[in-house]
Motif scaffolding. Structure first.
Motif, mmCIF file in Angstrom:
data_model
loop_
_atom_site.group_PDB
_atom_site.id
_atom_site.type_symbol
_atom_site.label_atom_id
_atom_site.label_comp_id
_atom_site.label_asym_id
_atom_site.label_seq_id
_atom_site.Cartn_x
_atom_site.Cartn_y
_atom_site.Cartn_z
ATOM 1 N N ASN A 151 -63.562 -20.972 6.873
ATOM 2 C CA ASN A 151 -63.424 -22.436 7.024
ATOM 3 C C ASN A 151 -63.946 -22.927 8.368
ATOM 4 O OD1 ASN A 151 -62.000 -22.477 4.510
ATOM 5 N ND2 ASN A 151 -60.106 -21.932 5.596
ATOM 6 N N TYR A 152 -65.046 -22.344 8.774
ATOM 7 C CA TYR A 152 -65.567 -22.650 10.115
ATOM 8 C C TYR A 152 -66.131 -24.066 10.214
ATOM 9 C CZ TYR A 152 -70.016 -21.326 7.890
ATOM 10 O OH TYR A 152 -71.098 -21.232 7.053
ATOM 11 N N GLU A 153 -66.579 -24.622 9.100
ATOM 12 C CA GLU A 153 -67.141 -25.976 9.150
ATOM 13 C C GLU A 153 -66.090 -27.005 9.572
ATOM 14 O OE1 GLU A 153 -68.938 -26.725 5.401
ATOM 15 O OE2 GLU A 153 -70.662 -25.411 5.779
ATOM 16 N N GLU A 154 -64.870 -26.823 9.113
ATOM 17 C CA GLU A 154 -63.783 -27.722 9.500
ATOM 18 C C GLU A 154 -63.456 -27.555 10.979
ATOM 19 O OE1 GLU A 154 -59.059 -28.541 8.430
ATOM 20 O OE2 GLU A 154 -60.309 -27.307 7.096
ATOM 21 N N LEU A 155 -63.482 -26.312 11.454
ATOM 22 C CA LEU A 155 -63.218 -26.042 12.868
ATOM 23 C C LEU A 155 -64.292 -26.664 13.752
ATOM 24 C CD1 LEU A 155 -62.068 -22.304 12.769
ATOM 25 C CD2 LEU A 155 -60.639 -24.342 13.003
ATOM 26 N N VAL A 156 -65.547 -26.609 13.279
ATOM 27 C CA VAL A 156 -66.652 -27.203 14.030
ATOM 28 C C VAL A 156 -66.426 -28.701 14.199
ATOM 29 C CG1 VAL A 156 -69.107 -27.811 13.906
ATOM 30 C CG2 VAL A 156 -68.381 -25.464 13.453
ATOM 31 N N LYS A 157 -66.007 -29.369 13.129
ATOM 32 C CA LYS A 157 -65.753 -30.813 13.204
ATOM 33 C C LYS A 157 -64.635 -31.119 14.200
ATOM 34 C CE LYS A 157 -67.214 -31.855 8.468
ATOM 35 N NZ LYS A 157 -66.772 -32.322 7.131
ATOM 36 N N ASN A 158 -63.585 -30.298 14.177
ATOM 37 C CA ASN A 158 -62.463 -30.524 15.100
ATOM 38 C C ASN A 158 -62.896 -30.331 16.555
ATOM 39 O OD1 ASN A 158 -60.755 -30.987 12.944
ATOM 40 N ND2 ASN A 158 -60.014 -28.869 12.867
ATOM 41 N N ILE A 159 -63.673 -29.302 16.809
ATOM 42 C CA ILE A 159 -64.128 -29.008 18.172
ATOM 43 C C ILE A 159 -65.028 -30.120 18.691
ATOM 44 C CG2 ILE A 159 -65.575 -27.455 19.558
ATOM 45 C CD1 ILE A 159 -64.549 -25.164 17.761
ATOM 46 N N GLU A 160 -65.887 -30.637 17.824
ATOM 47 C CA GLU A 160 -66.842 -31.663 18.247
ATOM 48 C C GLU A 160 -66.182 -33.014 18.518
ATOM 49 O OE1 GLU A 160 -69.803 -31.541 15.182
ATOM 50 O OE2 GLU A 160 -70.918 -29.905 16.153
ATOM 51 N N GLU A 161 -64.903 -33.135 18.207
ATOM 52 C CA GLU A 161 -64.158 -34.355 18.549
ATOM 53 C C GLU A 161 -63.776 -34.398 20.025
ATOM 54 O OE1 GLU A 161 -60.802 -34.373 15.976
ATOM 55 O OE2 GLU A 161 -61.949 -34.909 14.164
#
Length: 389
Positions: free
Chosen positions: A67-77
């Motif tokens: 589920n790395y795509e969701e983590l990427v979105k969270n980090i980019e916030e």
């Protein structure tokens, strides 16, 4: 201001000593500014080269990250984060047969989400031949030094054998130059989907390569990034990974500044000798001036002004010449070092604040060197001075 004109007259009378004092200050300023500018530039270039194809903050786990795509979105916030690139790393062997003896070498295989890497890491800026084809899953990017060692060119076929014993024929799609020799010789880049296939990672990645707007903010932003992640993930900064290198660079710069600062001290000593000698030679003249009504303050001011003028002339000349030298080194001296160091150009990095600190420190040394002879001259009593022959 009569003290100024007397100080100027005395300097002109002792031209050789005055010029020697000016040259001492000039050399001290020039050496410090030029050495600091080049040292800062080389240090920054080395750090930028190391960070060219790697992350500012690493997010990883002993197991692969789902589920790395969701983590990427969270980090980019997180404010200050440019983006996060899903990444897989493994070791492998690259084999190229070409037209002669087969070339075989061990390489570090890095799989990037190429769309993300182009946007976040500006990966396409490092391509010097060919191009990045994000749709070609069998395209491989190799470093300039590796390409030269193999004799391979864009469009050639190479065989990639991974540590998982996967054997895959790929096409050289592009050649990159990161500026860091180890990357350009020992690293190959492939699409993330291909890396997932050859490492049997399915829909997971090994780590997330987080890039920041300013890599030097990593230690502060790591806590903000960590809050966006599950507690079972590990996180680290590029500074932690390169702690030994950064400590070595800091120690090297400190020693360099200490050694070169001795030149400034020697320059101050030259001014001290010049003024001290002048006080001895002008003892009778000092007595006459005291008899004419000059106060101790006037006498002290004459010699103090002389030392300050010599120092200021040396400082101004040093700044002008050092800036000219830095301009020449940056634009015309690259051929002298490109064969020794892995550089495309000689980077120069120095701020007005650093120049101001160097000038300020030198001025303090000059002022202290001028005060003691000036004070000695002011202490002379008029009767004692007139008796001196």
């Amino acid at each position: 201001m009569i003290e100024f004109f007397i100080a100027k007259k005395q300097m002109l009378e002792r031209k050789k000593q005055s010029i020697l004092s000016i040259v001492g200050v000039f050399i001290g300023i020039t050496v410090l500014i030029v050495s600091l500018g080049v040292s800062n530039g080389l240090d920054k270039n080395m750090i930028n080269s190391i960070l060219s194809l790697t992350s500012h903050i690493n997010v990883y786990s002993p197991e692969n990250i789902p589920n790395y795509e969701e983590l990427v979105k969270n980090i980019e916030e997180v404010k200050g984060v440019k983006g996060a690139v899903p990444t897989i790393e493994t070791q492998g062997i690259i084999k190229y047969e070409g037209h002669g003896e087969p070339y075989v070498a061990g390489v570090k295989v890095v799989g990037y989400d190429l769309d993300k890497a182009i946007k976040v890491m500006k990966l396409d800026d490092y391509i010097i031949a060919g191009k990045i084809d994000v749709d070609d899953k069998k395209s491989i990017l190799i470093g300039k030094e590796l390409a030269a060692s193999m004799g391979a060119m864009v469009g050639d076929k190479v065989k990639l054998i991974t540590s998982e014993e996967t054997d895959l024929e790929m096409t050289v799609g592009g050649i990159f130059q990161s500026g860091f020799y180890e990357y350009d010789l020992n690293m190959v880049l492939i699409p993330l989907q291909t890396a997932q296939y050859i490492t049997y990672s399915d829909e997971t990645v090994g780590r997330l390569s987080v890039r920041l707007d300013n890599p030097y903010d990593a230690q502060e932003l790591i806590y903000d990034v960590a809050r966006k992640l599950p507690t079972d993930l590990y996180i680290g900064t590029w500074g932690e990974q390169n702690r030994a290198l950064l400590s070595a660079l800091t120690l090297e710069k400190t020693i360099m500044l200490v050694v070169f600062s001795l030149i400034a001290i020697v320059a101050g000593f030259l001014i001290w000798i010049t003024l001290n000698t002048l006080v001895r030679e002008k003892t009778k003249d000092i007595g006459i001036m005291r008899a004419m009504g000059f106060s101790k303050k006037n006498i002290m001011l004459i010699f103090l002004i002389q030392g300050i003028i010599l120092g200021i002339i040396g400082i101004i000349l040093g700044i002008i010449v050092s800036l000219i030298l830095l301009y020449y080194i940056k634009n015309y001296a690259v051929d002298l070092v490109s064969n020794i160091y892995y550089l495309k150009d000689i980077p120069i990095e120095i701020s007005l604040k650093e120049i101001a600190i160097i000038v300020g420190a030198n001025f303090i040394v000059i002022l202290i060197s001028s005060i003691f002879p000036a004070y000695r001259a002011a202490k002379l009593e008029n009767v004692e001075a007139l008796r001196y022959e």
